[in-house]
Scaffold this active site. Structure first.
Site, PDB file in Angstrom:
ATOM      1  CE  LYS A  54      -3.889  -2.339   2.127  1.00 35.67           C
ATOM      2  NZ  LYS A  54      -4.551  -2.814   3.346  1.00 35.67           N
ATOM      3  CD  GLN A  98      -3.570  -4.347   6.527  1.00 36.54           C
ATOM      4  OE1 GLN A  98      -3.419  -3.383   5.772  1.00 36.54           O
ATOM      5  NE2 GLN A  98      -4.239  -5.425   6.164  1.00 36.54           N
ATOM      6  CG  ASP A 121      -9.920  -0.151   4.814  1.00 26.66           C
ATOM      7  OD1 ASP A 121      -9.712  -0.426   3.606  1.00 26.66           O
ATOM      8  OD2 ASP A 121      -9.222  -0.593   5.746  1.00 26.66           O
TER       9      ASP A 121
END
Ligand code: NAD
Length: 297
Positions: A54, A98, A121
């Site tokens: 990422k 994460q 997200d």
């Protein structure tokens, strides 16, 4: 094999290119560089790989990447404190924590402490509600990427019968909401669903997000249907070593489907591309600027 193979790898490259163009425009015309903060707690090897990837792709499209690596024993208060700091930092437009988090941390509490406008997200309860009510939201990356592939292939999804296999908050449920938003007739199925193959046989669009290697078989697929395989499973090869497969038995399904995503090279590459797209979208919204076309739902 008759199905068209949907090339997610190439499509993801085109999304990254669009993101990079928009980032360049933001810099040149407004002096703004979008920034994505990624928070990793602990040493989970798969998470470390994702976070590295990422960060690398964020920098490649010209955005700023801020990595925060915290010890596995980090307290909830310390993590919430960091998120608060990132929420208030004007150079950070997107925040991603994460998952999974170590067991002592409450994932829902942590995710819901992120500013919804920076929740790239799309897991914050506000974004879930906005998506569910058809309002502008941050959309979870994997379902967004799957939708982009479907729209590219079909142009209009209106009136199509879609079956989503899996009801997770990360993939199945938001995918179903997105398909509904595009006027599909949506059936959500899960581990307790009766007669799954029969339901799948009625679908013009099948989304498999189960986590069971090669579960969906060719004789479940309506001839000509579009099959989107979200699954990523590592299995042993008979000759030794391992390989990646999806939740769909590719050979038998590709013989019947009209179009199908492969694993690897299908939905997988779209996920990070959509994370970058969400970050540039969040940056534009934060600054009251026009959003790039085709990079959100
Ligand atoms: P999950 O474990 O949270 O959810 C799986 C869902 O499948 C559950 O809702 C469960 O009810 C359903 N299910 C389980 N067994 C079933 C059965 N026999 N019949 C019907 N439904 C069944 O998983 P997830 O996070 O949604 O991920 C699903 C798959 O997608 C995994 O393989 C994961 O690795 C993959 N994934 C890929 C990406 C990507 O970037 N491509 C992103 C997220 C997840």
């Amino acid at each position: 094999m008759s199905a068209l193979i949907i090339n997610g790898k190439a499509f993801a490259a085109s999304v990254r290119e669009k993101v990079a163009e928009h980032v360049a425009r933001l810099k040149n015309e407004h002096g703004i560089t979008p920034g994505l903060a990624v928070v990793l707690v602990g040493e989970d090897p798969a998470s470390q790989v994702y976070v590295r990837s990422k960060g690398k792709q964020t920098v490649e499209v010209g955005m700023n990447s801020y990595a925060h690596k915290l010890d596995a024993s980090t307290s909830e208060d310390a993590l919430l404190g960091l998120i608060e700091k990132l929420n208030n930092d004007p150079v950070v437009h997107g925040i991603l924590v994460q998952l999974p988090l170590p067991k002592h941390l409450d994932e829902d509490l942590v995710i819901n402490s992120i500013d919804p406008a920076k929740d790239v997200d799309g897991f914050h309860i506000s974004n879930v509600g906005l998506l569910g009510t058809g309002q502008k939201s941050m959309v979870p990356c994997t379902p967004l990427g799957s939708l982009m592939l479907l729209r590219d292939h079909h142009r209009s999804l209106s009136g199509m019968d879609a079956v989503v296999i899996g009801r997770s908050n990360i993939v199945g449920k938001p995918m179903a909401q997105l398909l509904l938003g595009d006027s599909c007739t949506v059936t959500i199925t899960h581990s307790r669903t009766k007669d799954l193959p029969d339901l799948v046989r009625r679908a013009d669009i099948v989304i498999a997000a189960v986590g069971r290697p090669e579960m969906v078989l060719g004789d479940w697929i309506k001839p000509g249907a579009t099959v989107i395989d979200v699954g990523i499973n590592r299995i042993d090869k008979p000759e030794g070593g391992t390989r990646l497969v999806g939740d769909v038995d590719f050979e038998s399904c590709a013989a019947v489907a009209g179009a199908i995503t492969p694993v690897p090279g299908g939905v997988g590459p779209m996920t990070i591309a959509c994370l970058l797209a969400n970050t540039v979208t969040a940056c534009c919204r934060a600054n009251g600027l026009e959003e790039p076309d085709g990079l959100s739902a």
